[in-house]
Motif scaffolding. Structure first.
Motif, PDB file in Angstrom:
ATOM      1  N   SER A  68       0.829  -1.206   0.000  1.00 38.05           N
ATOM      2  CA  SER A  68       0.000   0.000   0.000  1.00 38.05           C
ATOM      3  C   SER A  68       0.865   1.258   0.000  1.00 38.05           C
ATOM      4  N   SER A  69       1.916   1.244   0.807  1.00 41.32           N
ATOM      5  CA  SER A  69       2.821   2.393   0.848  1.00 41.32           C
ATOM      6  C   SER A  69       3.499   2.606  -0.500  1.00 41.32           C
ATOM      7  N   ALA A  70       3.851   1.516  -1.163  1.00 40.14           N
ATOM      8  CA  ALA A  70       4.515   1.627  -2.460  1.00 40.14           C
ATOM      9  C   ALA A  70       3.591   2.249  -3.499  1.00 40.14           C
ATOM     10  N   ALA A  71       2.323   1.842  -3.511  1.00 40.39           N
ATOM     11  CA  ALA A  71       1.365   2.414  -4.468  1.00 40.39           C
ATOM     12  C   ALA A  71       1.158   3.900  -4.189  1.00 40.39           C
ATOM     13  N   PHE A  72       1.034   4.241  -2.923  1.00 40.53           N
ATOM     14  CA  PHE A  72       0.867   5.627  -2.489  1.00 40.53           C
ATOM     15  C   PHE A  72       2.085   6.452  -2.916  1.00 40.53           C
ATOM     16  N   ALA A  73       3.271   5.963  -2.576  1.00 41.04           N
ATOM     17  CA  ALA A  73       4.506   6.694  -2.879  1.00 41.04           C
ATOM     18  C   ALA A  73       4.742   6.803  -4.388  1.00 41.04           C
ATOM     19  N   ALA A  74       4.396   5.758  -5.131  1.00 46.53           N
ATOM     20  CA  ALA A  74       4.601   5.792  -6.579  1.00 46.53           C
ATOM     21  C   ALA A  74       3.777   6.900  -7.220  1.00 46.53           C
ATOM     22  N   ALA A 122      -2.788  17.125  -6.683  1.00 45.43           N
ATOM     23  CA  ALA A 122      -3.485  16.333  -7.708  1.00 45.43           C
ATOM     24  C   ALA A 122      -3.275  14.839  -7.459  1.00 45.43           C
ATOM     25  N   ALA A 123      -2.082  14.471  -7.045  1.00 39.87           N
ATOM     26  CA  ALA A 123      -1.797  13.056  -6.750  1.00 39.87           C
ATOM     27  C   ALA A 123      -2.645  12.567  -5.579  1.00 39.87           C
ATOM     28  N   ILE A 124      -2.786  13.395  -4.566  1.00 37.22           N
ATOM     29  CA  ILE A 124      -3.600  13.013  -3.405  1.00 37.22           C
ATOM     30  C   ILE A 124      -5.056  12.818  -3.827  1.00 37.22           C
ATOM     31  N   VAL A 125      -5.554  13.699  -4.661  1.00 38.02           N
ATOM     32  CA  VAL A 125      -6.925  13.546  -5.174  1.00 38.02           C
ATOM     33  C   VAL A 125      -7.029  12.225  -5.936  1.00 38.02           C
ATOM     34  N   ASP A 126      -6.047  11.928  -6.774  1.00 37.55           N
ATOM     35  CA  ASP A 126      -6.058  10.656  -7.515  1.00 37.55           C
ATOM     36  C   ASP A 126      -6.034   9.466  -6.567  1.00 37.55           C
ATOM     37  N   ILE A 145      -7.121   9.209  -3.597  1.00 39.55           N
ATOM     38  CA  ILE A 145      -8.429   9.034  -2.953  1.00 39.55           C
ATOM     39  C   ILE A 145      -9.503   8.680  -3.977  1.00 39.55           C
ATOM     40  N   ALA A 146      -9.638   9.479  -5.022  1.00 37.59           N
ATOM     41  CA  ALA A 146     -10.749   9.331  -5.970  1.00 37.59           C
ATOM     42  C   ALA A 146     -10.637   8.077  -6.830  1.00 37.59           C
ATOM     43  N   GLU A 147      -9.422   7.660  -7.123  1.00 37.30           N
ATOM     44  CA  GLU A 147      -9.234   6.487  -7.975  1.00 37.30           C
ATOM     45  C   GLU A 147      -8.952   5.236  -7.169  1.00 37.30           C
ATOM     46  N   SER A 148      -9.127   5.334  -5.861  1.00 39.28           N
ATOM     47  CA  SER A 148      -8.937   4.200  -4.961  1.00 39.28           C
ATOM     48  C   SER A 148      -7.574   3.539  -5.121  1.00 39.28           C
ATOM     49  N   ILE A 149      -6.537   4.362  -5.308  1.00 42.39           N
ATOM     50  CA  ILE A 149      -5.181   3.820  -5.401  1.00 42.39           C
ATOM     51  C   ILE A 149      -4.818   3.155  -4.075  1.00 42.39           C
ATOM     52  N   MET A 181       1.749  -0.565  11.843  1.00 42.00           N
ATOM     53  CA  MET A 181       0.945   0.624  11.537  1.00 42.00           C
ATOM     54  C   MET A 181       1.815   1.874  11.514  1.00 42.00           C
ATOM     55  N   GLN A 182       2.711   1.968  12.478  1.00 44.71           N
ATOM     56  CA  GLN A 182       3.570   3.147  12.548  1.00 44.71           C
ATOM     57  C   GLN A 182       4.452   3.247  11.316  1.00 44.71           C
ATOM     58  N   ARG A 183       4.981   2.121  10.834  1.00 45.34           N
ATOM     59  CA  ARG A 183       5.822   2.125   9.633  1.00 45.34           C
ATOM     60  C   ARG A 183       5.009   2.597   8.425  1.00 45.34           C
ATOM     61  N   TRP A 184       3.782   2.120   8.312  1.00 43.27           N
ATOM     62  CA  TRP A 184       2.905   2.504   7.208  1.00 43.27           C
ATOM     63  C   TRP A 184       2.664   4.016   7.248  1.00 43.27           C
ATOM     64  N   MET A 185       2.319   4.534   8.434  1.00 39.18           N
ATOM     65  CA  MET A 185       2.087   5.976   8.555  1.00 39.18           C
ATOM     66  C   MET A 185       3.358   6.764   8.268  1.00 39.18           C
ATOM     67  N   ASP A 186       4.485   6.283   8.771  1.00 43.43           N
ATOM     68  CA  ASP A 186       5.754   6.971   8.529  1.00 43.43           C
ATOM     69  C   ASP A 186       6.077   7.039   7.039  1.00 43.43           C
TER      70      ASP A 186
END
Length: 182
Positions: free
Chosen positions: A70-76, A89-93, A95-99, A126-131
């Motif tokens: 999940s972190s990798a998809a978010f970071a990518a 714009a990436a943050i909107v994507d 959320i809106a595109e369920s990345i 969880m902490q690693r994911w948030m970090d």
């Protein structure tokens, strides 16, 4: 000895971890057992206990994998941004595109949060994911804004997954702009 050569199965451990996530998604952590995992992975029951000393160790490994994916998809997606406008714009994507918030990942995330609440050592997952999420966001935003945006991504994703009227892209963009400062 039967004379049959011993079969080499280098992917067995990974299949067990992948099967664990499938069993959790289907039955929840509370109903996840060594037997269900072995059946889902199509391995002997003894293989599960051979690779993992306890069910908690296996669940932790599976949740670490979920967090990493999940972190990798978010970071990518955030890595594609060149500036703050691109990051919004990436943050909107995301959320809106369920990345991040595709149904299976959300369901597993709910299970991870509940499991971590009852198993304090797993809170490190969880902490690693948030970090990781916050580090990706901090390329463009101050730490407090990054924290708020991280919570926003998860929160809107969770709400949209069960809301009768999920937020649409334009509303998500407006909220992100308000939090991130357009």
């Amino acid at each position: 000895m039967s004379g049959e050569p011993k079969r080499n199965d280098p992917d067995r451990r990974q299949r067990i971890v992948d099967a664990t996530l499938e069993v959790i998604a289907q039955h929840g952590v509370a109903a996840t057992t060594h037997r269900r995992i072995a059946a889902a992975a199509a391995v002997p029951l003894g293989s599960v206990t051979y690779y993992f000393a306890s069910l908690e160790a296996l669940l932790t490994t599976a949740f670490l994998q979920l967090a990493a994916e999940s972190s990798a998809a978010f970071a990518a997606r955030l890595a594609e941004a060149q500036d703050r406008d691109g990051a919004r714009a990436a943050i909107v994507d995301i959320i809106a595109e369920s990345i991040w918030a595709e149904p299976r990942t959300l369901l597993l995330s709910y299970e991870l949060y509940a499991f971590a609440a009852r198993h304090p050592p797993v809170t490190a997952v969880m902490q690693r994911w948030m970090d990781d999420s916050r580090a990706a966001l901090e390329r463009f935003f101050d730490p407090l804004t990054a924290r708020a945006l991280d919570a926003l991504v998860e929160g809107i994703g969770i709400h949209n997954s069960i809301d009768r009227q999920p937020l649409q892209r334009d509303a998500i963009r407006e909220i992100v702009d308000r939090v991130a400062g357009a």
